[in-house]
Write a protein that holds these residues in place. Sequence first.
Motif, PDB file in Angstrom:
ATOM      1  N   GLY A 393       0.808  -1.209   0.000  1.00  0.00           N
ATOM      2  CA  GLY A 393       0.000   0.000   0.000  1.00  0.00           C
ATOM      3  C   GLY A 393       0.839   1.256   0.000  1.00  0.00           C
ATOM      4  N   GLN A 394       2.118   1.151  -0.376  1.00  0.00           N
ATOM      5  CA  GLN A 394       3.050   2.276  -0.326  1.00  0.00           C
ATOM      6  C   GLN A 394       3.692   2.461  -1.704  1.00  0.00           C
ATOM      7  N   PRO A 395       3.129   3.305  -2.561  1.00  0.00           N
ATOM      8  CA  PRO A 395       3.643   3.443  -3.926  1.00  0.00           C
ATOM      9  C   PRO A 395       5.052   4.026  -3.994  1.00  0.00           C
ATOM     10  N   LEU A 396       5.373   4.972  -3.116  1.00  0.00           N
ATOM     11  CA  LEU A 396       6.715   5.563  -3.161  1.00  0.00           C
ATOM     12  C   LEU A 396       7.777   4.539  -2.794  1.00  0.00           C
ATOM     13  N   THR A 397       7.529   3.772  -1.749  1.00  0.00           N
ATOM     14  CA  THR A 397       8.463   2.705  -1.378  1.00  0.00           C
ATOM     15  C   THR A 397       8.630   1.715  -2.517  1.00  0.00           C
ATOM     16  N   SER A 398       7.542   1.370  -3.177  1.00  0.00           N
ATOM     17  CA  SER A 398       7.591   0.400  -4.270  1.00  0.00           C
ATOM     18  C   SER A 398       8.416   0.928  -5.437  1.00  0.00           C
ATOM     19  N   CYS A 399       8.254   2.196  -5.764  1.00  0.00           N
ATOM     20  CA  CYS A 399       9.022   2.784  -6.865  1.00  0.00           C
ATOM     21  C   CYS A 399      10.514   2.800  -6.540  1.00  0.00           C
ATOM     22  N   VAL A 400      10.858   3.199  -5.329  1.00  0.00           N
ATOM     23  CA  VAL A 400      12.272   3.256  -4.941  1.00  0.00           C
ATOM     24  C   VAL A 400      12.877   1.858  -4.935  1.00  0.00           C
ATOM     25  N   LEU A 401      12.135   0.872  -4.442  1.00  0.00           N
ATOM     26  CA  LEU A 401      12.641  -0.495  -4.438  1.00  0.00           C
ATOM     27  C   LEU A 401      12.884  -0.991  -5.857  1.00  0.00           C
ATOM     28  N   ALA A 402      11.960  -0.732  -6.770  1.00  0.00           N
ATOM     29  CA  ALA A 402      12.135  -1.144  -8.162  1.00  0.00           C
ATOM     30  C   ALA A 402      13.341  -0.458  -8.787  1.00  0.00           C
ATOM     31  N   VAL A 403      13.518   0.824  -8.503  1.00  0.00           N
ATOM     32  CA  VAL A 403      14.653   1.562  -9.061  1.00  0.00           C
ATOM     33  C   VAL A 403      15.976   0.978  -8.564  1.00  0.00           C
ATOM     34  N   LEU A 404      16.047   0.665  -7.267  1.00  0.00           N
ATOM     35  CA  LEU A 404      17.279   0.101  -6.726  1.00  0.00           C
ATOM     36  C   LEU A 404      17.546  -1.294  -7.293  1.00  0.00           C
ATOM     37  N   LEU A 405      16.498  -2.085  -7.484  1.00  0.00           N
ATOM     38  CA  LEU A 405      16.695  -3.424  -8.029  1.00  0.00           C
ATOM     39  C   LEU A 405      17.185  -3.381  -9.471  1.00  0.00           C
ATOM     40  N   LEU A 406      16.646  -2.471 -10.267  1.00  0.00           N
ATOM     41  CA  LEU A 406      16.991  -2.416 -11.689  1.00  0.00           C
ATOM     42  C   LEU A 406      18.326  -1.740 -11.942  1.00  0.00           C
ATOM     43  N   GLY A 407      18.805  -0.951 -11.005  1.00  0.00           N
ATOM     44  CA  GLY A 407      20.121  -0.338 -11.164  1.00  0.00           C
ATOM     45  C   GLY A 407      20.187   0.611 -12.346  1.00  0.00           C
ATOM     46  N   ARG A 408      21.140   0.367 -13.230  1.00  0.00           N
ATOM     47  CA  ARG A 408      21.362   1.288 -14.351  1.00  0.00           C
ATOM     48  C   ARG A 408      20.205   1.305 -15.338  1.00  0.00           C
ATOM     49  N   ASP A 409      19.369   0.253 -15.320  1.00  0.00           N
ATOM     50  CA  ASP A 409      18.233   0.209 -16.237  1.00  0.00           C
ATOM     51  C   ASP A 409      17.053   1.046 -15.746  1.00  0.00           C
ATOM     52  N   ALA A 410      17.130   1.516 -14.511  1.00  0.00           N
ATOM     53  CA  ALA A 410      15.967   2.155 -13.915  1.00  0.00           C
ATOM     54  C   ALA A 410      15.660   3.511 -14.529  1.00  0.00           C
ATOM     55  N   TYR A 411      16.672   4.213 -15.017  1.00  0.00           N
ATOM     56  CA  TYR A 411      16.461   5.576 -15.496  1.00  0.00           C
ATOM     57  C   TYR A 411      15.419   5.613 -16.614  1.00  0.00           C
ATOM     58  N   ASN A 412      15.554   4.723 -17.576  1.00  0.00           N
ATOM     59  CA  ASN A 412      14.612   4.720 -18.695  1.00  0.00           C
ATOM     60  C   ASN A 412      13.237   4.190 -18.295  1.00  0.00           C
ATOM     61  N   GLN A 413      13.185   3.348 -17.266  1.00  0.00           N
ATOM     62  CA  GLN A 413      11.918   2.722 -16.889  1.00  0.00           C
ATOM     63  C   GLN A 413      11.121   3.538 -15.872  1.00  0.00           C
ATOM     64  N   MET A 414      11.683   4.620 -15.350  1.00  0.00           N
ATOM     65  CA  MET A 414      11.031   5.332 -14.250  1.00  0.00           C
ATOM     66  C   MET A 414       9.636   5.857 -14.589  1.00  0.00           C
ATOM     67  N   PRO A 415       9.375   6.422 -15.761  1.00  0.00           N
ATOM     68  CA  PRO A 415       7.994   6.859 -16.035  1.00  0.00           C
ATOM     69  C   PRO A 415       6.985   5.718 -15.967  1.00  0.00           C
ATOM     70  N   LEU A 416       7.358   4.579 -16.535  1.00  0.00           N
ATOM     71  CA  LEU A 416       6.449   3.430 -16.491  1.00  0.00           C
ATOM     72  C   LEU A 416       6.328   2.879 -15.072  1.00  0.00           C
ATOM     73  N   ILE A 417       7.409   2.896 -14.314  1.00  0.00           N
ATOM     74  CA  ILE A 417       7.373   2.436 -12.925  1.00  0.00           C
ATOM     75  C   ILE A 417       6.388   3.265 -12.104  1.00  0.00           C
ATOM     76  N   VAL A 418       6.464   4.583 -12.256  1.00  0.00           N
ATOM     77  CA  VAL A 418       5.588   5.468 -11.487  1.00  0.00           C
ATOM     78  C   VAL A 418       4.132   5.249 -11.871  1.00  0.00           C
ATOM     79  N   LEU A 419       3.842   5.186 -13.160  1.00  0.00           N
ATOM     80  CA  LEU A 419       2.459   5.001 -13.595  1.00  0.00           C
ATOM     81  C   LEU A 419       1.926   3.625 -13.217  1.00  0.00           C
ATOM     82  N   ALA A 420       2.801   2.619 -13.213  1.00  0.00           N
ATOM     83  CA  ALA A 420       2.367   1.284 -12.784  1.00  0.00           C
ATOM     84  C   ALA A 420       1.997   1.289 -11.305  1.00  0.00           C
ATOM     85  N   ALA A 421       2.756   2.017 -10.486  1.00  0.00           N
ATOM     86  CA  ALA A 421       2.441   2.101  -9.060  1.00  0.00           C
ATOM     87  C   ALA A 421       1.098   2.783  -8.838  1.00  0.00           C
ATOM     88  N   VAL A 422       0.844   3.862  -9.562  1.00  0.00           N
ATOM     89  CA  VAL A 422      -0.425   4.577  -9.423  1.00  0.00           C
ATOM     90  C   VAL A 422      -1.585   3.683  -9.855  1.00  0.00           C
TER      91      VAL A 422
END
Length: 443
Positions: A393-422
């Motif tokens: 139930g915590q979208p911000l935590t989920s986004c940060v966790l996904a970004v840390l897991l993906l590492g260097r790939d996270a930069y390009n995926q961040m818009p989709l990550i945020v919208l998926a959380a919402v």
Amino acid sequence: MSGTVGRSPAAGDPGRVLLSRGYLRLLPLSLCLGVPIALASFFFVGLQHWLQHQVWQELPHALGFGRAPWWWPLPALTPAGLILAPVVTRLPGAGGHVPVHGLGGDPIGPRALPGVALAAVLTLPLGVTLGPEAPLMAVGSALALLGVRALRRHPADPASVAVVATAGSTAAISTILGGPVVAAIMVVEAAGLAGPRLAVLLLPCLTASGAGALVFTGFGHWTGLSIGALALPTVPPNTVPDAGDFLWGLPAAALIAVLVSAAHGLGEHTHRWTSARGTAVRTVACAMAVGVCLTAYALLTGRSPEEAALSGQATLGRLAENPHGWSVLALVALVGCKALAWGVSLGSLRGGPIFPAVLIGAATGLACAGLPGLGATPAFALGITAATTVVTGQPLTSCVLAVLLLGRDAYNQMPLIVLAAVTALLVSRLRGHRRSAPTPADA
């Protein structure tokens, strides 16, 4: 966690609390507690990971099998239920929080620590489809309260004790979530605080978790022991999401939200069933049912039942390394069997709810990657985010966790990550609202 962080000492002016003598004493106390809690957490998770390796790899090899055979979960999960049943019904603390209730609840006191440790160390390695995060947080809070009791002759005020317990939980869980940042953000979202009141709770948690993560990381390199933290040794190939990824990705996030919510609902039904009467017998029955789900996965796919068992950290790493190594049917079987086993475990066994949900989301996303225009890397990223958002139930935590897991790939995926959380949060809340809406008869 929400039950702990809700009782911060910021009852008056937060600015004055930060400069008060009692609060300033909490910071060095949190620093001192973070180090031993990290050491205890290291050996706690390391022992659990070692036992898991013995049960699922070394023992099958010793018996002449190349890998765990299809029937392996049945004799493995039955002892898990037999061990857990007396812990739940007879020991103080009932082995810890019921995982379907999330990571919240009151802090686990020192009296309940033996039951929590026994339940986690002796049952999770046998194949229970739960993660180590909830027991680890319980151990952290219990050790923190035990430390406060040992260091002080007189009991501290309840608000300060609650903050110290939260700091202990944060120090413990930060060791398996990639550092103190995710754990600290989790505290922030769980507390629902802002402005000066936020610092009152966050500073002790950051102090304890930062010291703990430093000790945990250094001790891991020194000993060479593996603790199975949530991490991706290899990330999927980096791609830039296009219109097709968003076109298919957001419905996929909604689908993941529905699946994870449905499995969580199964956990709620299971908890009501096991707590009604005959808790010991029904706990054993649920453990055996989890074994049946894992066996079904092995029979349906011809693959190792270990892929659907346990917390899912190892399987998540294999999916990231080779996202095309599973057929769509194998991924569907993994999602179905893992979700059923996870749902049953949520309401009857003991462990953390987050790690298996991450695997369910990632596998569902990759299964949807067969759709035209949806890439494997965006599907993997949105799957992790959507599932974590639903279960926490915590979208911000989920986004940060996904970004840390993906590492260097996270930069390009961040818009989709945020919208998926919402998307996932809205869908899960809509499902919850419909389930709780009164019927015409109730009205």
